[in-house]
Design an enzyme around this catalytic site. Structure first.
Site, PDB file in Angstrom:
ATOM      1  N   TYR A   1      -2.889  11.626   0.900  1.00  0.00           N
ATOM      2  CA  TYR A   1      -3.516  11.302  -0.244  1.00  0.00           C
ATOM      3  C   TYR A   1      -3.716  12.738  -0.968  1.00  0.00           C
ATOM      4  O   TYR A   1      -3.434  12.796  -2.181  1.00  0.00           O
ATOM      5  CB  TYR A   1      -5.035  10.592  -0.259  1.00  0.00           C
ATOM      6  CG  TYR A   1      -4.946   9.135  -0.126  1.00  0.00           C
ATOM      7  CD1 TYR A   1      -5.017   8.259  -1.005  1.00  0.00           C
ATOM      8  CD2 TYR A   1      -4.697   8.678   1.154  1.00  0.00           C
ATOM      9  CE1 TYR A   1      -5.039   7.154  -0.993  1.00  0.00           C
ATOM     10  CE2 TYR A   1      -4.797   7.394   1.551  1.00  0.00           C
ATOM     11  CZ  TYR A   1      -4.772   6.625   0.563  1.00  0.00           C
ATOM     12  OH  TYR A   1      -4.826   5.092   0.785  1.00  0.00           O
TER      13      TYR A   1
ATOM     14  N   HIS B   1      -4.931  -7.586   0.089  1.00  0.00           N
ATOM     15  CA  HIS B   1      -4.174  -6.122   0.192  1.00  0.00           C
ATOM     16  C   HIS B   1      -3.251  -6.256   1.625  1.00  0.00           C
ATOM     17  O   HIS B   1      -2.270  -5.667   1.666  1.00  0.00           O
ATOM     18  CB  HIS B   1      -4.956  -5.163  -0.108  1.00  0.00           C
ATOM     19  CG  HIS B   1      -4.754  -3.697   0.135  1.00  0.00           C
ATOM     20  ND1 HIS B   1      -3.495  -3.277  -0.865  1.00  0.00           N
ATOM     21  CD2 HIS B   1      -4.621  -2.757   1.008  1.00  0.00           C
ATOM     22  CE1 HIS B   1      -3.233  -1.985  -0.704  1.00  0.00           C
ATOM     23  NE2 HIS B   1      -3.883  -1.707   0.315  1.00  0.00           N
TER      24      HIS B   1
ATOM     25  N   ASP C   1       0.902  -1.290  -0.030  1.00  0.00           N
ATOM     26  CA  ASP C   1       0.129  -0.051   0.124  1.00  0.00           C
ATOM     27  C   ASP C   1       0.856   1.254  -0.081  1.00  0.00           C
ATOM     28  O   ASP C   1       1.995   1.223  -0.673  1.00  0.00           O
ATOM     29  CB  ASP C   1      -0.673   0.135   1.179  1.00  0.00           C
ATOM     30  CG  ASP C   1      -2.062   1.120   1.286  1.00  0.00           C
ATOM     31  OD1 ASP C   1      -3.071   0.735   0.470  1.00  0.00           O
ATOM     32  OD2 ASP C   1      -1.944   2.110   1.680  1.00  0.00           O
TER      33      ASP C   1
END
Length: 442
Positions: free
Chosen positions: A361, A416, A212
């Site tokens: 982000y 993930h 990630d």
């Protein structure tokens, strides 16, 4: 093909950053370099406040016959809240968190938290330093199963040659690390702080591993200072998904897989491409919010433990396996325990770090991070390709971003959050990769 449409980016370099409150200290001021032990300790008042919020939760009416297609299922949330309120034992989990030694040190004006797990070595035995990096919405708690496997391999399917000394930092703004107080903190900034942390700990060369956002940070570490990185292992390799080269090979692979360098398993994981794009559109709404207005949603998530749990754990559902959308419990009980899920949520809740964690982000698109992601990693690299990862990058395509790829494994299961879901598989793949790197060095 990519070079036809864009110029080669300028190299990225170490910057003179300061992320603390207020003005940057003068150059005459010496940065504190002390490393201080840290204990996870939540006050009784905070736990009482949490229980009251759980008691007074306001929920909405669910649609009939839905699983996680609309997001977190209301009926399962009722079950989770009841468990959290009446059965979940934070003090037990707190003690578990403190089983590993925690530390903090100030770097570039902010306190950086990390776990430093050292193995018990025999006379003459040495350990390989390894930095492991988490992402969002994870934390260092993701590594609590895999750390013992890495520092004590002989009791976990490895050999005496596989001993690691593990450093697991919390990204600034996540969990126990202080948040950056200035705009601009992206993966480049995090990578620079991690490099400084490892230097402060006395490591000149070491391995790194990440998934990630941790894969972005470790990849950038290898670009910023390749001389320090002995090898990079990732379970989420980065290539530019929508540049001309990638799109060309994606189209070619749909009609002539072998010409695009695809195996049969690659083909099954990449296509139908339209379906993969649709899945990403369905699952990436959070990314758009966090890349634009993270603070707005942060108010609700910081104030409501149930809202925070829904927001975080919905990702643990669908990112583990997209088919979990069809299940009433989102597949969460199949892959994780409620204690594991809630402890990760509690780290965000207690530290009030969900908003600062989401800001990374937004910063991803504003600075030079995207340029850095298009640069090649020249150090030895290894990839563990889990079948239910959000995106699949075939081995032949990994060479675009990792020309010194020495190891690639098609993993048999997992998604993930590999370190939490399949720690034994991931630990063994890290060992195999490191053995290959060291064999090449001889």
């Amino acid at each position: 093909l990519s070079g036809v449409f864009k110029k080669t980016p300028e190299p990225v370099t170490i910057q003179d950053n300061y992320w603390g409150r207020g003005a940057k200290p003068s150059s005459k001021s010496k940065e504190q370099t002390s490393i201080n032990s840290f204990t996870v300790k939540v006050s009784d008042a905070d736990l009482i406040d949490l229980k009251n919020r759980l008691k007074n939760v306001r929920l909405f009416e669910a649609l009939e016959d839905v699983g996680f297609q609309n997001g977190f299922n209301v009926d399962y949330m009722k079950e989770l809240v009841a468990y959290w309120k009446d059965k979940y034992d934070w003090r037990k989990e707190e003690a578990h968190l403190n089983n590993f030694p925690h530390y903090k040190t100030k770097i570039e004006g902010i306190d950086v938290h990390f776990i430093h797990a050292k193995p018990k070595l025999k006379p003459g035995q040495t350990a390989k330093p390894l930095l492991i990096a988490h992402g969002w919405p994870g934390s260092v708690f993701e590594f609590y199963k895999i750390i013992p496997m890495l520092v004590d391999p002989t009791n976990h399917g490895g050999s005496e040659e596989d001993v690691f000394e593990v450093i697991a930092p919390s990204i600034p703004g996540f969990g126990f690390s202080e948040m950056p107080h200035k705009k601009g903190f992206d993966g480049l900034a995090a990578a620079q702080i991690y490099l400084k942390l490892m230097e402060r700990l006395g490591f000149e060369k070491y391995y790194v591993q990440g998934g990630d956002f941790g894969s972005i940070v470790t990849r950038t570490m290898a670009i910023l200072k390749p001389s320090a990185i002995r090898g990079l292992h990732t379970n989420m390799p980065g290539v530019e998904e929508f540049d001309a080269k990638h799109m060309f090979y994606t189209m070619l692979g749909s009609v002539a897989p072998s010409l695009a360098g695809l195996t049969e398993e690659d083909y099954n994981r990449v296509y139908p491409f339209s379906g993969k794009i649709l899945d990403q559109l369905q699952e990436s709404g959070y990314m758009h919010i966090q890349s634009t207005k993270p603070d707005t949603v942060g108010f609700g998530l910081t104030d409501s433990p149930v809202g925070l749990a829904a927001y975080i754990l919905e990702k643990f559902s669908t990112a583990t396996n997209k088919d979990n959308r069809e299940l009433a419990d989102g597949g969460l009980d199949k892959y994780f325990t409620k204690d594991e899920l809630l402890t990760n949520v509690m780290i965000y809740w207690w530290s009030r770090s969900i908003t600062s964690s989401m800001r990374i982000y937004k910063e991803l698109w504003l600075g030079r991070q995207m340029e850095a992601m298009s640069m090649q990693v020249t150090v030895p690299a290894g990839v563990a390709a889990f079948p239910n990862e959000v995106t699949h990058v075939p081995e032949s395509w990994c060479y675009w971003g990792y020309p010194n790829l020495v190891h690639y494994t098609m993993m048999p299961s997992g998604g993930h959050f590999a370190a939490l879901e399949e720690p034994a598989l991931l630990a063994q793949d890290i060992r195999t990769f490191v053995r290959k790197v060291e064999a090449l060095e001889k």
